[in-house]
Scaffold this active site. Structure first.
Site, PDB file in Angstrom:
ATOM      1  N   LEU A 146     -26.856  13.155  15.016  1.00 12.73           N
ATOM      2  CA  LEU A 146     -27.825  14.219  15.277  1.00 12.73           C
ATOM      3  C   LEU A 146     -29.034  14.140  14.339  1.00 12.73           C
ATOM      4  CD1 LEU A 146     -25.481  17.271  15.971  1.00 12.73           C
ATOM      5  CD2 LEU A 146     -26.849  15.988  17.619  1.00 12.73           C
ATOM      6  N   GLU A 160      -0.520  16.560  -3.069  1.00  9.25           N
ATOM      7  CA  GLU A 160      -1.575  15.552  -3.004  1.00  9.25           C
ATOM      8  C   GLU A 160      -2.244  15.567  -1.634  1.00  9.25           C
ATOM      9  OE1 GLU A 160      -2.145  10.667  -3.170  1.00  9.25           O
ATOM     10  OE2 GLU A 160      -0.250  11.569  -3.800  1.00  9.25           O
ATOM     11  N   ARG A 161      -1.444  15.600  -0.591  1.00  6.58           N
ATOM     12  CA  ARG A 161      -2.005  15.546   0.758  1.00  6.58           C
ATOM     13  C   ARG A 161      -2.723  16.835   1.127  1.00  6.58           C
ATOM     14  NH1 ARG A 161       3.284  12.026   2.593  1.00  6.58           N
ATOM     15  NH2 ARG A 161       2.348  10.030   1.968  1.00  6.58           N
ATOM     16  N   GLY A 190       0.829  -1.189   0.000  1.00  3.34           N
ATOM     17  CA  GLY A 190       0.000   0.000   0.000  1.00  3.34           C
ATOM     18  C   GLY A 190       0.864   1.239   0.000  1.00  3.34           C
TER      19      GLY A 190
END
Length: 380
Positions: free
Chosen positions: A338, A243-244, A132
């Protein structure tokens, strides 16, 4: 608090994006969710509206404007519309910089015009079944055969995997692979030996096609090597901050929108003979979320400013990514609560936001990886 990072030009662009979403995306989104893929017409419509290739030089059909704040506007408005399926942020802000920054003049002439019109949809294939966030574990190989590379391997969880016409593939070009043996190869639609697996069935973002990709003796011309041979690790690290940050921007906007819609809901929904908003617990919940969103917005906006100036570092981008996405996850959960039973119904936006947003803490580097990056920078 009034935001200070946008000019009148950015505000005008925001109006353009909202008009595009209202006309070209929202009316069709339910069908795309059922189909599991966005219609190609939407990509071409985005190209006609000038939403693709914002930072691509004008000579290739792009906007010629590297100001990241325009990308931030796009990310925010798509998040507020609850429409992550049309992955323009992936196309513009994650893959675009590889093409504009690493491609040769000949590659730019081949690929960028279609990139900007929406005729060419892009993807990046990094993740593998056994690897990953760990680039050291990549097993896909590209063997040098003189005038071409012979590509073999598989990738998974590839966004735009079904629609993509150009796929930037991360592969080992040395036996050891790892940090010094990976390269970026561009595989084009129709290449013999390149096959797409199933469109993966996710819990959210149903219209965002996410696929398995397979490469069996794919002949990739040397002309499709992107950047330096064996230089992919450096190339990938160079663009991770943007990207982040893009993910963080969408997360902050998504949390804010959930707060807005939930605030309106509790004002109108009655329980025990009075609006939910009259209950102290509900007011405290809204107050806590509003404060968390405001604090997060201040930090994310500062990161946008720094990135626009070219000074944002990987550590602060990682801080923004993990904090904003975890906030989005918490806010989605609390807002669903809620809404009561209605919050569990798919027809309510809060339910879709709950499932669509869950991936935010995972892709682009998990929260745990972000914390590791930050911890290493502080403690060595």
């Amino acid at each position: 608090m009034k935001r200070r990072i946008f000019s009148a030009e950015h505000d005008a662009f925001r109006d353009t994006v909202r008009t595009f979403l209202a006309k070209e995306v929202v009316p069709h989104y339910a069908r795309w969710e059922e189909d599991g893929v966005v219609a190609r017409d939407a990509w071409r419509a985005a190209g006609r509206q000038g939403l693709l290739g914002l930072a691509v030089p004008e000579e290739y059909g792009g906007g010629g404007n590297p100001d990241f704040r325009y990308s931030a506007v796009l990310a925010e408005e798509f998040a507020r519309a609850g429409a992550p399926g049309l992955a323009i942020g992936l196309h513009n802000d994650i893959i675009g910089p590889y093409l504009t920054g690493l491609a040769t003049a000949e590659q730019k002439r081949r690929w960028l015009p279609g990139f900007c019109t929406g005729e060419t949809v892009t993807a990046i294939a990094m993740t593998e079944p056994g690897a990953g966030s760990d680039l050291q574990g990549i097993r896909t190989t590209a063997e040098d055969r003189g005038d071409h590379f012979l590509l073999n391997g598989s990738k998974t969880f590839i966004s735009n995997g079904i629609l993509a016409d150009l796929v930037v593939v991360v592969a080992r070009t040395t036996p050891e692979g790892g940090a010094h043996g990976l390269s970026l190869l561009v595989v084009e639609r129709g290449a013999p030996g390149f096959e797409r697996g199933r469109n993966l069935d996710k819990i959210g973002q149903k219209s965002q096609d996410t696929a398995e990709l397979f490469f069996h003796d794919v002949r990739v011309p040397k002309e499709n090597l992107l950047g330096e041979r064996d230089g992919a690790f450096v190339h990938l690290m160079t663009h991770l901050a943007q990207e982040r940050l893009t993910i963080a921007v969408a997360a902050a906007a998504g949390a804010e929108h959930l707060l807005e819609t939930t605030s309106a809901y509790v004002k109108g929904r009655e329980a025990f003979g009075r609006p939910l908003a009259r209950l102290q617990h509900v007011r405290f919940e809204i107050a806590e979320m509003a404060t968390e969103c405001a604090v997060t917005r201040s930090f994310v906006d500062r990161c946008i400013e720094d990135h626009t100036d070219g000074t944002l570092d990987a550590v602060h981008a990682s801080m923004a990514k993990w904090w904003a996405t975890e906030l989005q996850k918490r806010v989605a959960d609390r807002c669903l609560q809620l809404h009561g039973g209605y919050g569990y119904m798919s027809e309510y936006a809060v339910a879709r936001a709950f499932t669509d947003g869950r991936i935010q803490t995972i892709y682009g580097g998990t929260t745990e990886i972000m914390k590791e990056i930050i911890g290493r920078s502080l403690l060595g």
